[in-house]
Enzyme design. Structure first.
Site, mmCIF file in Angstrom:
data_model
loop_
_atom_site.group_PDB
_atom_site.id
_atom_site.type_symbol
_atom_site.label_atom_id
_atom_site.label_comp_id
_atom_site.label_asym_id
_atom_site.label_seq_id
_atom_site.Cartn_x
_atom_site.Cartn_y
_atom_site.Cartn_z
ATOM 1 C CB CYS A 87 -1.127 -0.612 0.611
ATOM 2 S SG CYS A 87 -0.220 0.014 2.791
ATOM 3 C CG HIS A 110 -3.777 0.600 4.956
ATOM 4 N ND1 HIS A 110 -3.362 -0.162 4.146
ATOM 5 C CD2 HIS A 110 -5.063 1.042 4.403
ATOM 6 C CE1 HIS A 110 -4.389 -0.360 3.387
ATOM 7 N NE2 HIS A 110 -4.960 1.088 2.898
#
Length: 591
Positions: free
Chosen positions: A118, A519
């Site tokens: 990510c 994230h």
């Protein structure tokens, strides 16, 4: 129910119409169409309570015999009339995936998470928002692949993997990836680029401590390494610096042209003993690819962090003192790039836990950034006149827009009141006053009235149209003055900011407590629709795309204001600003 005879006023004419209270507004509009030639879709009929709609029940508008309704609208001209198109209409369901991805309003492609990637996906999506990068990448030609290095994975071109292992050219891989993303609206796997990145920079091939898969990485490190590679590989013409035609212009780095800024720095010893001994401050000119926003216990806004980052403490040997001493390096910006990257320094090495910990403090940032105060005096003198003129033009345009809206509200109310038979005493009094003035003008002969008294000249008031025309002319003149204010040397630098003002275009965010976990996502501001004929973009709607790996959604501008941090939720890590577009005399904007 019997029909009701009413009168409809349109463009100075009166039409007697039988209104059927058992029918709908659409029927009444077709009656007027037969009388006036104005198509129902172009009619605006004002009734008590608002505008007559197609589905309005005519029995509920309270029409009375002899009542007057006001209708506005003009018949369609030949150019406005509905005609058969001279091209084949291509319906969405008949389009290929690539054709659908290029349609106005199409959702852009996301990127699949290939296992803790990510950090890379968010970086790639934000860089993809730079149109100049897309253009130059499309022209890029990679160096020939060395013999014997062909991939043994077979022909996987249908999956976008045909060159996996064959080319380690990161720039070529980025070119191919962006091209493939432009041909789909689905989540795309960036396998080739990821393989090239890990080959060029083995740190991104680090395995997870659990032994399963790859470790999470820092998005800022990925951003910096990709930018450095582009700086080395991607070259563009620089006709401004060479003074030659575009075909013969010098070649410079794309990054140096559009992303690199300049620092004028002064380094001085903090100890008075060194100064007394005659040690002079040292000046230097440095290049920067991003501004760091340092975060301390007193940092509340982006400005505070940038100012802190422009002053740095160094320890080095003093030749005068013949020992190590503390020096202060103070920097001012001497060149502003068109694209300014700002990095929130949120991660630091925490020795106790042996990992990069995150500074959670909330630090707000603007969607329009003024960086003039960070610049050298010389650059500031070039930027301030342009910046102030831009703000002046904006204020004048906002004033004109507010006046137009106010006039429209007044006009609509007067027309609605007239249609409903409501008399405004103020408007009626104004009309009578105007009538008396006209009568007085007729009575005047040789400067005398009928009573023999000498009349004073009446004050002549300008109409709204005349006032609007004067304001429009003033704004046009201000726009011409704006471009005359740009310093000639600064005007030659195509990749530089000429006003000191930036607008936010992209944000890379991080959710979690450390750089090695959590994230990453990114937000990119939507561009205006592209006109295929002119190649120019229309007005933006102010919304943003949120790229969460392969999930792509649209969010409002207010969402960006919630990314200031203050906890483990999504907080901004990298900001990508673009120099504002300067208004031009024809009402458009320069790039």
């Amino acid at each position: 129910m019997a029909s009701i005879p009413v009168i409809v006023k349109h463009q100075g004419k009166k039409y007697e119409v039988d209104l059927d209270p058992t029918s709908l507004g659409e029927v009444f509009k077709f009656q007027l169409y037969s009388l006036t030639g104005v198509e129902p879709g172009r009619q605006k009929i004002l009734v008590k309570g608002g505008q007559l709609k197609d589905d309005t029940d005519l029995s509920k508008i309270g029409a009375k015999p002899g009542q007057t309704f006001m209708m506005m609208g003009t018949p369609a001209t030949e150019g406005d009339a509905v005609v058969r198109p001279n091209y084949v209409i291509n319906f969405l369901e008949d389009m290929t995936e690539a054709e659908a991805a290029k349609q106005i309003g199409a959702t852009p492609s996301g990127l699949q998470n290939l296992g803790n990637t990510c950090y890379l996906n968010s970086t790639l999506q934000t860089l993809r928002s730079v149109p100049e990068l897309q253009d130059e990448l499309s022209k890029y030609t990679a160096a020939p692949v060395a013999s014997g290095s062909e991939s043994s994975v077979g022909d996987l071109s249908s999956f976008g993997l045909g060159r996996l292992g064959a080319s380690m050219d990161l720039t070529a891989s980025l070119r191919d990836l962006y091209k493939q993303m432009s041909q789909t609206q689905e989540g795309f796997p960036p396998l080739v680029f990821l393989n090239a990145l890990r080959t060029a920079f083995p740190q991104f091939a680090e395995k997870a401590k659990s032994g399963r898969g790859y470790a999470q990485q820092d998005a800022e490190e990925a951003w910096s390494q990709i930018i450095q590679q582009l700086r080395q590989k991607l070259k563009v013409s620089d006709s401004a610096s060479s003074g030659e035609s575009s075909s013969q212009s010098a070649q410079i780095s794309f990054v140096d042209k559009y992303f690199a800024g300049g620092f004028h720095s002064v380094t001085e010893c903090d100890e008075q003993a060194a100064k007394d001994a005659g040690e002079e401050p040292v000046t230097s000119e440095d290049v920067f690819l991003k501004l760091d926003c340092h975060i301390s216990g007193t940092t509340n806004h982006l400005r505070d962090g940038i100012l802190a980052g422009l002053e740095e403490k160094l320890e080095k040997k003093s030749l005068v003192l013949d020992r190590d001493a503390i020096y202060t390096k103070r920097s001012k910006v001497s060149r502003l790039p068109k694209y300014l990257t700002v990095h929130f320094v949120r991660f630091f090495w925490k020795r106790e836990v042996q990992k990069k910990a995150k500074i959670m403090r909330k630090v707000t940032f603007p969607q329009e950034l003024d960086v003039v105060e960070f610049c050298t005096d010389e650059l500031r003198k070039m930027l301030v006149p342009v910046r102030d003129k831009v703000r002046e033009i904006r204020k004048e345009e906002e004033d004109v827009e507010r006046a137009k809206k106010r006039q429209k509200r007044i006009h609509d109310k007067e027309a609605s009141d007239e249609a409903a038979g409501i008399v405004d005493s103020v408007s009626e009094s104004s009309k009578k006053t105007d009538k008396k003035k006209d009568e007085k003008k007729d009575e005047k002969k040789d400067g005398k009235s009928t009573s023999g008294d000498v009349e004073m000249e009446d004050v002549i008031y300008k109409t709204d149209a005349e006032i609007d025309a004067e304001k429009a002319a003033a704004i046009l003149e201000a726009k011409k003055e704006l471009h005359a204010l740009i310093d000639p040397e600064l005007a030659k630098d195509e990749g530089a900011n000429k006003s000191g003002l930036y607008e936010l275009r992209g944000v890379v965010t991080h959710q979690g407590a450390s750089a090695d976990s959590g994230h990453y996502t990114s937000y990119v501001k939507k561009q205006g629709p592209l006109d295929p004929k002119t190649g120019k973009r229309g007005e933006e709607d102010g919304k943003w795309w949120w790229f969460n790996d392969d999930k792509v959604s649209e969010v409002d501008s207010e969402k960006i204001d919630t990314l200031s941090g203050g906890g483990e939720s999504h907080s901004a890590l990298i900001l990508l600003y673009r120099a504002i577009q300067l208004p031009t005399a024809d009402g458009l904007s320069t790039k």
